[in-house]
Motif scaffolding. Sequence first.
Motif, mmCIF file in Angstrom:
data_model
loop_
_atom_site.group_PDB
_atom_site.id
_atom_site.type_symbol
_atom_site.label_atom_id
_atom_site.label_comp_id
_atom_site.label_asym_id
_atom_site.label_seq_id
_atom_site.Cartn_x
_atom_site.Cartn_y
_atom_site.Cartn_z
ATOM 1 N N ARG A 88 84.293 29.602 -29.997
ATOM 2 C CA ARG A 88 84.205 28.443 -29.134
ATOM 3 C C ARG A 88 84.561 26.945 -29.518
ATOM 4 O O ARG A 88 85.348 26.151 -29.172
ATOM 5 N N ASP A 89 83.735 26.926 -30.507
ATOM 6 C CA ASP A 89 83.934 25.390 -31.338
ATOM 7 C C ASP A 89 85.284 25.186 -31.897
ATOM 8 O O ASP A 89 85.890 23.916 -31.518
ATOM 9 N N ALA A 90 85.714 26.044 -32.441
ATOM 10 C CA ALA A 90 87.459 25.893 -32.983
ATOM 11 C C ALA A 90 88.113 25.821 -31.844
ATOM 12 O O ALA A 90 89.223 25.004 -32.022
ATOM 13 N N ALA A 91 87.985 26.330 -30.773
ATOM 14 C CA ALA A 91 88.879 26.372 -29.574
ATOM 15 C C ALA A 91 88.835 25.127 -29.044
ATOM 16 O O ALA A 91 89.819 24.467 -28.618
ATOM 17 N N ALA A 92 87.539 24.533 -28.828
ATOM 18 C CA ALA A 92 87.211 23.159 -28.158
ATOM 19 C C ALA A 92 87.907 22.193 -28.943
ATOM 20 O O ALA A 92 88.253 21.189 -28.437
ATOM 21 N N ALA A 93 88.037 22.339 -30.435
ATOM 22 C CA ALA A 93 88.474 21.150 -31.180
ATOM 23 C C ALA A 93 90.034 21.049 -30.891
ATOM 24 O O ALA A 93 90.583 20.163 -31.309
ATOM 25 N N LEU A 94 90.797 21.985 -30.247
ATOM 26 C CA LEU A 94 92.016 22.290 -30.029
ATOM 27 C C LEU A 94 92.344 21.422 -28.564
ATOM 28 O O LEU A 94 93.573 20.889 -28.084
ATOM 29 N N THR A 95 91.572 21.056 -27.766
ATOM 30 C CA THR A 95 91.437 20.561 -26.544
ATOM 31 C C THR A 95 92.345 19.157 -26.496
ATOM 32 O O THR A 95 92.128 18.135 -27.276
#
Length: 176
Positions: A88-95
């Motif tokens: 989730r953290d890596a995905a959230a960084a793409l927002t």
Amino acid sequence: MPQLIAMASRSKSTSGTDPRHPAGLLEIATVGRAHGVRGDVVMHPVTNRLERFDVGSRLITAAGERAVSRARFDGNRWLVSFEGIDDRDAAAALTGTTVFAEPLDDPDELWVHELCGSSVIDQHGFDAGVITNVVANPAADLLELDTGHLVPLTFVVRREPGAVHVEVPDGLFELG
């Protein structure tokens, strides 16, 4: 009457003058929020060519190229996961990241990036103006001209480099 040429993409054209828009690539989506804990993100497409999200597709972001490892449509949105984005953290960084791709090679389709900047010529040879935008419309997408006129895409009969030929009702360009 010539056969309608289908609008295949609403992908935005990139000029190469903006470092956030790599030259020669088309903007196809923006990454929304993270979804779940496995690295999925919600995608907001600006293209109707959904094969862009097929597993294995190579998409480009400001951080580099990413391959789609999972993708699914859950009824009202695309959920996509990229190789190397596993939590989730890596995905959230793409927002908020803008996603680009190479243009598709399909000569039977009209593409926004090829239409914009072209002159519109009617069946009588009248140059009605230059296409500045393609506006999404439920009945038919509209070519927006620098003169303010709107021309339904269904009136397009052919395209050649720098020009789009249309057959329109007499008087259309006299309005407004």
